[in-house]
Design a protein around this motif. Structure first.
Motif, short mmCIF file in Angstrom:
data_model
loop_
_atom_site.label_atom_id
_atom_site.label_comp_id
_atom_site.label_asym_id
_atom_site.label_seq_id
_atom_site.Cartn_x
_atom_site.Cartn_y
_atom_site.Cartn_z
N UNK A 20 0.92 -1.08 0.33
CA UNK A 20 0.13 -0.33 0.45
C UNK A 20 1.05 0.66 0.03
N UNK A 21 2.02 1.19 0.48
CA UNK A 21 2.98 2.53 0.67
C UNK A 21 3.32 2.82 -0.35
N UNK A 22 3.48 2.02 -1.19
CA UNK A 22 4.02 2.07 -3.24
C UNK A 22 3.07 3.26 -3.50
N UNK A 23 1.97 3.43 -2.61
CA UNK A 23 0.89 4.29 -3.94
C UNK A 23 1.28 5.81 -3.05
N UNK A 24 0.87 7.09 -4.28
CA UNK A 24 1.48 8.22 -4.30
C UNK A 24 0.67 8.76 -3.33
N UNK A 25 0.10 9.02 -2.87
CA UNK A 25 -0.35 9.46 -1.32
C UNK A 25 -1.24 8.96 -0.68
N UNK A 26 -1.77 9.66 0.70
CA UNK A 26 -2.31 9.06 1.65
C UNK A 26 -3.70 8.51 1.41
N UNK A 27 -4.50 9.31 0.46
CA UNK A 27 -5.68 8.95 0.28
C UNK A 27 -5.82 7.15 -0.56
N UNK A 28 -4.31 7.05 -1.75
CA UNK A 28 -4.35 6.66 -2.18
C UNK A 28 -3.79 5.19 -0.98
N UNK A 29 -3.22 5.49 -0.64
CA UNK A 29 -2.49 3.73 -0.03
C UNK A 29 -3.44 3.16 1.02
N UNK A 30 -4.65 4.18 1.43
CA UNK A 30 -5.95 3.62 2.34
C UNK A 30 -6.45 2.95 1.87
N UNK A 90 3.85 15.77 2.25
CA UNK A 90 4.20 16.94 2.51
C UNK A 90 2.83 17.40 3.24
N UNK A 91 1.23 17.38 2.56
CA UNK A 91 0.19 18.20 3.08
C UNK A 91 -0.72 17.55 3.93
#
Length: 409
Positions: A81-91, A148-149
């Motif tokens: 999951x952590x390979x995804x670009x954003x926190x939302x995509x990881x979740x 960052x966000x």
């Protein structure tokens, strides 16, 4: 030739070991660590107890191996999951992997994941090994919030949200049984929507009405004596697990005799049930008081959540963790889950009314209620995860993200 024989022997050993773990994980989930014995596991896989000891010397070795296998799968899922670009995509990816695994288990195509609620029931050194592995998983999930966000999120707030997220996942394994496996994909999307978007309608603000915590506890006479007893037992069971909360320790905590214990409860299972009854009584009282709050359903839901988050860290708390369910016999456990569902169903009714009036976003009210229930129950351990968190800060740190969005500022 010798190498091929050795390879076949290794393969047979590994397959038999995995078969033992598959069956033992089911037993662990049904009966907890205290109910998983080598003899029971051996009978379930058609082996003698002596044969099982060839793979696992002691029952704690077997239980720990079941839990470690599950933790390793979860850790791999988080890594993916952590390979995804954003926190939302990881979740989203984490929920996708987790609910797909639960779906495969439900249709018999993958072994069960172990319930992690009974780690405290293990003896050392297995308990230390498993807990360290769980902490590695926890830290890895917490890194989901590193972006960052989300730099405004301090370590304590990231930790609180990680605790909340993991509890949502683990409790989902319980309530998902109400649904057909073919619906798990739809449920995943609804869970994701609730986690990210929360319940609050656009423009809503976090301003819960205080509910006096003293109104939630017994004050005098026999009920006060029983409340004191159950509170001490709840704290011990939450911190040390069912096995660690012995009658001697509970009696010592209150400076009473064993006879006093058995005056209140016929057996230890009765004590756990009584602690659950107390927990659900408190939650129902909060709901009743919240329904009398002036304003809309958003004001009432947020007030109830804030009060329970604060109650968990108050002199009156905590409430009994759902992790204690694994220690109960299956028929009693099902009864307590039914009690929990009734509390959730009342939240669902409040959420439905809020959707109708426009104060709450259009969400699946039953899924949202189960997720809210999981968060509020998990608040019992907020003090363990977030060092120095205060009673007054608990609603903003823990309840607010559950209702306004896990990534909301």
């Amino acid at each position: 030739m010798a190498e091929r024989k050795g390879a076949r022997s290794t393969d047979r050993f590994q397959k038999k070991r995995e078969a033992i773990l598959d069956t033992s994980t089911i037993l662990l989930n049904e009966h907890g660590v205290k109910g998983l014995t080598l003899a029971v596991a051996a009978s379930a896989v058609g082996l003698s107890t002596t044969s099982v000891t060839y793979y696992f010397k002691r029952k704690d070795d077997l239980a720990a191996a079941c839990i470690m296998r599950g933790l390793n799968w979860l850790l791999a899922a988080v890594e993916t999951s952590l390979a995804e670009a954003t926190p939302q995509a990881r979740l989203h990816k984490l929920l996708e992997l987790y609910l797909e695994r639960l779906r495969l288990t439900a249709v018999g195509e993958a072994p069960s994941l172990p319930a992690l609620s009974d780690i405290r029931a293990l003896n050392n050194p297995q308990r230390t090994e498993v807990f360290e592995a769980f902490m590695r998983l926890f830290r890895k999930v917490r890194s989901l919030f590193e972006a960052p966000d989300l730099a405004w999120l301090g370590r304590g707030r990231r930790t609180a949200r990680t605790h909340m997220l993991l509890e949502q996942m683990f409790w989902a394994a319980v309530w998902l049984k109400k649904y057909d496996p073919e619906d798990y994909g739809r449920i995943r999307e609804r869970m994701y929507d609730i986690l990210v978007g929360g319940l609050a309608a656009e423009g809503a603000v976090w301003d819960p009405t205080p509910i006096p915590l003293a109104d939630l506890a017994a004050h005098e006479g026999p009920e006060m004596s029983r409340e004191t007893f159950l509170l001490a037992a709840t704290r011990l069971i939450n911190s040390r697990g069912y096995r660690g909360a012995s009658v001697d320790k509970i009696s010592a905590e209150l400076n009473v005799t064993k006879g006093s214990f058995y005056h209140h409860n016929d057996a230890k299972d009765d004590l756990v049930v009584a602690c659950f009854d107390r927990t659900f009584d408190v939650m129902r009282r909060v709901q009743r008081l919240a329904m009398g709050v002036d304003g809309d359903q958003w004001a009432r839901i947020s007030s109830a959540a804030a009060a329970l988050a604060e109650y968990q860290l108050s002199e009156y708390g905590p409430l009994l963790r759902t992790s204690a369910l694994s220690a109960l016999p299956s028929e009693i456990r099902e009864e307590q889950v039914a009690h929990s569902n009734r509390v959730s169903d009342r939240f669902a009714s409040m959420i439905s009314d809020g959707i109708a009036e426009g104060s709450i976003r259009p969400v699946d009210p039953f899924i949202a209620a189960q997720m809210l229930n999981a968060t509020l129950n998990a608040g019992a351990e907020l003090g363990f995860w977030v060092n120095g968190v205060t009673q007054k800060a608990a609603p903003a740190i823990f309840a607010r993200p559950a209702l306004m969005g896990i990534f909301a500022k």
